[in-house]
Motif scaffolding. Sequence first.
Motif, PDB file in Angstrom:
ATOM      1  N   VAL A  62       0.066   2.081 -10.029  1.00  0.00           N
ATOM      2  CA  VAL A  62       0.743   0.274 -10.325  1.00  0.00           C
ATOM      3  C   VAL A  62      -0.487   0.398  -9.342  1.00  0.00           C
ATOM      4  O   VAL A  62      -0.474  -1.138  -9.961  1.00  0.00           O
ATOM      5  CB  VAL A  62       1.712   1.107  -9.677  1.00  0.00           C
ATOM      6  CG1 VAL A  62       2.386  -0.358  -9.691  1.00  0.00           C
ATOM      7  CG2 VAL A  62       3.162   2.115 -10.823  1.00  0.00           C
ATOM      8  N   ARG A  63      -0.603  -0.162  -8.548  1.00  0.00           N
ATOM      9  CA  ARG A  63      -1.343  -0.636  -7.424  1.00  0.00           C
ATOM     10  C   ARG A  63      -2.234  -1.517  -8.206  1.00  0.00           C
ATOM     11  O   ARG A  63      -3.002  -2.762  -7.916  1.00  0.00           O
ATOM     12  CB  ARG A  63      -1.427  -0.583  -6.221  1.00  0.00           C
ATOM     13  CG  ARG A  63      -0.303  -0.609  -5.745  1.00  0.00           C
ATOM     14  CD  ARG A  63      -0.566   0.033  -3.665  1.00  0.00           C
ATOM     15  NE  ARG A  63      -0.718   1.477  -3.937  1.00  0.00           N
ATOM     16  CZ  ARG A  63      -1.484   1.873  -3.270  1.00  0.00           C
ATOM     17  NH1 ARG A  63      -2.497   0.920  -2.989  1.00  0.00           N
ATOM     18  NH2 ARG A  63      -2.116   3.280  -3.041  1.00  0.00           N
ATOM     19  N   GLN A  64      -3.099  -0.743  -8.478  1.00  0.00           N
ATOM     20  CA  GLN A  64      -4.234  -1.077  -9.464  1.00  0.00           C
ATOM     21  C   GLN A  64      -4.213  -1.679 -10.798  1.00  0.00           C
ATOM     22  O   GLN A  64      -5.071  -2.991 -10.867  1.00  0.00           O
ATOM     23  CB  GLN A  64      -4.883   0.212  -9.920  1.00  0.00           C
ATOM     24  CG  GLN A  64      -6.026   0.979  -8.883  1.00  0.00           C
ATOM     25  CD  GLN A  64      -6.811   0.210  -8.004  1.00  0.00           C
ATOM     26  OE1 GLN A  64      -6.749  -0.284  -7.191  1.00  0.00           O
ATOM     27  NE2 GLN A  64      -7.570  -0.596  -8.934  1.00  0.00           N
ATOM     28  N   ARG A  65      -2.732  -1.140 -11.160  1.00  0.00           N
ATOM     29  CA  ARG A  65      -2.990  -1.997 -12.726  1.00  0.00           C
ATOM     30  C   ARG A  65      -2.170  -3.545 -12.482  1.00  0.00           C
ATOM     31  O   ARG A  65      -2.638  -4.484 -13.055  1.00  0.00           O
ATOM     32  CB  ARG A  65      -1.149  -1.553 -13.489  1.00  0.00           C
ATOM     33  CG  ARG A  65      -0.667  -2.500 -13.989  1.00  0.00           C
ATOM     34  CD  ARG A  65      -0.226  -1.405 -15.169  1.00  0.00           C
ATOM     35  NE  ARG A  65       0.731  -2.558 -16.464  1.00  0.00           N
ATOM     36  CZ  ARG A  65       0.267  -2.549 -17.418  1.00  0.00           C
ATOM     37  NH1 ARG A  65      -0.707  -1.942 -17.815  1.00  0.00           N
ATOM     38  NH2 ARG A  65       1.489  -3.016 -18.474  1.00  0.00           N
ATOM     39  N   VAL A  66      -1.821  -3.818 -11.199  1.00  0.00           N
ATOM     40  CA  VAL A  66      -1.299  -5.495 -10.907  1.00  0.00           C
ATOM     41  C   VAL A  66      -2.097  -6.045 -10.210  1.00  0.00           C
ATOM     42  O   VAL A  66      -2.582  -7.318 -10.845  1.00  0.00           O
ATOM     43  CB  VAL A  66      -0.300  -4.489  -9.310  1.00  0.00           C
ATOM     44  CG1 VAL A  66       0.052  -6.260  -8.943  1.00  0.00           C
ATOM     45  CG2 VAL A  66       0.875  -4.305  -9.903  1.00  0.00           C
ATOM     46  N   LEU A  67      -3.095  -5.335  -9.272  1.00  0.00           N
ATOM     47  CA  LEU A  67      -4.782  -6.030  -9.055  1.00  0.00           C
ATOM     48  C   LEU A  67      -5.169  -6.055  -9.850  1.00  0.00           C
ATOM     49  O   LEU A  67      -5.876  -7.347  -9.966  1.00  0.00           O
ATOM     50  CB  LEU A  67      -5.070  -5.074  -7.827  1.00  0.00           C
ATOM     51  CG  LEU A  67      -4.130  -4.665  -6.351  1.00  0.00           C
ATOM     52  CD1 LEU A  67      -5.202  -3.750  -5.443  1.00  0.00           C
ATOM     53  CD2 LEU A  67      -4.112  -6.612  -5.705  1.00  0.00           C
ATOM     54  N   SER A  68      -5.080  -5.607 -11.392  1.00  0.00           N
ATOM     55  CA  SER A  68      -7.042  -6.117 -11.878  1.00  0.00           C
ATOM     56  C   SER A  68      -5.922  -7.177 -12.793  1.00  0.00           C
ATOM     57  O   SER A  68      -6.375  -7.633 -13.912  1.00  0.00           O
ATOM     58  CB  SER A  68      -6.546  -4.321 -13.081  1.00  0.00           C
ATOM     59  OG  SER A  68      -5.517  -4.046 -13.893  1.00  0.00           O
ATOM     60  N   GLU A  74       0.829  -1.598   0.068  1.00  0.00           N
ATOM     61  CA  GLU A  74       0.063   0.003   0.021  1.00  0.00           C
ATOM     62  C   GLU A  74       0.678   1.843   0.066  1.00  0.00           C
ATOM     63  O   GLU A  74       0.461   2.674  -0.232  1.00  0.00           O
ATOM     64  CB  GLU A  74      -1.074   0.384   1.284  1.00  0.00           C
ATOM     65  CG  GLU A  74      -2.429  -1.058   1.673  1.00  0.00           C
ATOM     66  CD  GLU A  74      -1.218  -2.541   1.741  1.00  0.00           C
ATOM     67  OE1 GLU A  74      -1.872  -3.683   1.132  1.00  0.00           O
ATOM     68  OE2 GLU A  74      -0.186  -2.711   2.389  1.00  0.00           O
ATOM     69  N   ASN A  75       2.271   1.104   0.856  1.00  0.00           N
ATOM     70  CA  ASN A  75       3.009   2.714   0.652  1.00  0.00           C
ATOM     71  C   ASN A  75       4.280   2.486  -0.215  1.00  0.00           C
ATOM     72  O   ASN A  75       4.532   3.551   0.324  1.00  0.00           O
ATOM     73  CB  ASN A  75       3.279   2.837   1.978  1.00  0.00           C
ATOM     74  CG  ASN A  75       1.983   2.440   3.587  1.00  0.00           C
ATOM     75  OD1 ASN A  75       1.736   3.286   3.210  1.00  0.00           O
ATOM     76  ND2 ASN A  75       3.331   1.893   5.036  1.00  0.00           N
ATOM     77  N   GLY A  76       4.406   1.200  -0.735  1.00  0.00           N
ATOM     78  CA  GLY A  76       5.857   1.499  -2.234  1.00  0.00           C
ATOM     79  C   GLY A  76       5.120   1.625  -3.222  1.00  0.00           C
ATOM     80  O   GLY A  76       6.170   1.891  -4.047  1.00  0.00           O
ATOM     81  N   TRP A  77       4.153   1.993  -3.549  1.00  0.00           N
ATOM     82  CA  TRP A  77       3.778   2.041  -5.115  1.00  0.00           C
ATOM     83  C   TRP A  77       2.931   2.319  -5.398  1.00  0.00           C
ATOM     84  O   TRP A  77       2.088   2.855  -4.662  1.00  0.00           O
ATOM     85  CB  TRP A  77       4.049   1.185  -6.128  1.00  0.00           C
ATOM     86  CG  TRP A  77       4.792   0.097  -6.065  1.00  0.00           C
ATOM     87  CD1 TRP A  77       6.089  -0.670  -7.196  1.00  0.00           C
ATOM     88  CD2 TRP A  77       5.184  -0.964  -4.292  1.00  0.00           C
ATOM     89  NE1 TRP A  77       6.747  -1.127  -6.694  1.00  0.00           N
ATOM     90  CE2 TRP A  77       6.436  -1.675  -5.486  1.00  0.00           C
ATOM     91  CE3 TRP A  77       4.830  -1.693  -3.235  1.00  0.00           C
ATOM     92  CZ2 TRP A  77       6.559  -2.731  -4.493  1.00  0.00           C
ATOM     93  CZ3 TRP A  77       5.796  -2.215  -2.795  1.00  0.00           C
ATOM     94  CH2 TRP A  77       6.912  -2.391  -3.322  1.00  0.00           C
ATOM     95  N   PRO A  78       2.931   3.734  -6.255  1.00  0.00           N
ATOM     96  CA  PRO A  78       1.443   4.314  -6.526  1.00  0.00           C
ATOM     97  C   PRO A  78       0.774   3.791  -7.157  1.00  0.00           C
ATOM     98  O   PRO A  78       0.299   2.469  -7.148  1.00  0.00           O
ATOM     99  CB  PRO A  78       1.893   5.530  -7.842  1.00  0.00           C
ATOM    100  CG  PRO A  78       3.851   4.822  -8.495  1.00  0.00           C
ATOM    101  CD  PRO A  78       4.268   3.778  -7.596  1.00  0.00           C
TER     102      PRO A  78
END
Length: 498
Positions: free
Chosen positions: A481-487, A474-478
């Motif tokens: 980017v997190r949303q892209r990885v999760l999707s 949650e803290n280490g990536w914009p």
Amino acid sequence: MKHLRSLREFVEELDRIGDLRRIDTEVDWNLEVGAVIRRCYDLNAPAPLFTNLTGYQGTGFGLLGAPGALSSYTNPLARISLALGLGPDASGQEIVETLVAARSAEGIPPVVVPREDAPCKQNVMTGDAIDLFAFPTPLIHGNDGGRYIQTYGMNIAATPDGSWTNWSVNRMMIAGPDTLACLIPPPQHLGVIRAQWTAIGEPMPIALAIGVEPGLPFVGGMPLPQGADESHFLGALFGEGIDVVKAETVDLYVPATAEIVVEGHISVDETVMEGPMNEFPGYNATEASPKALFRVSAVTHRDGALQAVVAAGPPVEEDHTVIGTTSAAEILYQLREAGLPVTSAWYPFEAAVHWFVVAMRQDWHTTLGITSSELIDRIADVIFTGKPSVNAPKILVVEDDIDITDLDEVVWAFATRSHPERGEFHYPHKLSMQLAVYLSPEESHTFMAGKVVHNCLLADLYPEGAQPVKGSFENGWPQEVRQRVLSRWNSAYGFEER
């Protein structure tokens, strides 16, 4: 809130969410039942409902194991949240906050129902008809001293002047057809009330209610202040009083929907041997010793009475879920009443109520204008006063960037944030549990031992804005980017959803 008013309604809810395993195969009450329950704890299996018990076929009697343990449902806290009226999906902090809110509400007394409307009166035993062995009470552990009929019921007793009624859970072993051996530690509220009866030279009237509505054992394990009536608190929680009915032979009111009610008196000076028994620290560390004698004057029960059974031992079982959940709520309430900016509190069940964790708001340092050592002392003043002190020997204080209901995060915070020399604060000679295996005989006998608070706080160690930040997902990536990885987790990367 959904108020489940009987153990049978609770069983129906467990069945509805797929967290009940009805066992119609013959199972022996002598050790086999206990072993099955223990295995259910180990696997987070559905709660076992035993309907065919060796030697008790045709009676309709049954046993429900692991009634307040971790659940096989998608939420492991489902049995706890159902018992407290929140449905099966509440989180640990939602449960605790609900209990805290009820502490601020006015208590609601029980509702007295007519005898004919009380299922617990369907059958009555008095005089020579009393026989505690009529019920399939299990010999739970292989090294127990006897058959424990009270592992998850309610002991109900009142002061001689009637000003205070206490509802508690203390183990009781069958000593004979009409006698029980009772563990009644003097510092516990049942012991305080018994001392008042002993002081006037009279046996203490008592009722033991077995197979009660699911919320009662939780409030019975909550360290409410001396003088508080647990049934009134449960009324505040649900917004309505529980149903009670007058007992047959003692001047007490008992849960109307209880499966079994055992009435009688605790002798002033007679004792009977009790124990050993596996207990909540996870060891068979107690020895047989003389305990208070409970002389039974009446037994009432429902048709096809159902006993709830706990097989105490290593975590996680009901001693940990009940004490841990409700004690966390009471301590959180007391800390907030003391004006401390506390976000949450939790007993990690896996630590067998030997660890307690407090989460402070991350701005506590600027809000209070004190150092962490001063804050630790203020926390200790609250927690180590009165009954909440009993089950809090080792306390960790963290900031609320830690999810204190996640044991992995708690261990990480303890390991990385508590200084090995300056991070420990010791408080000798405080009210303590009796059964911890590390206690000396004197500490166990006097209920007094040392406590420790581990300082895992960072706010006063760094300038404002310069504190270490968790390098988490949650803290280490914009966010993008997190949303892209999760999707893409499943479709592009091929991982299974979790």
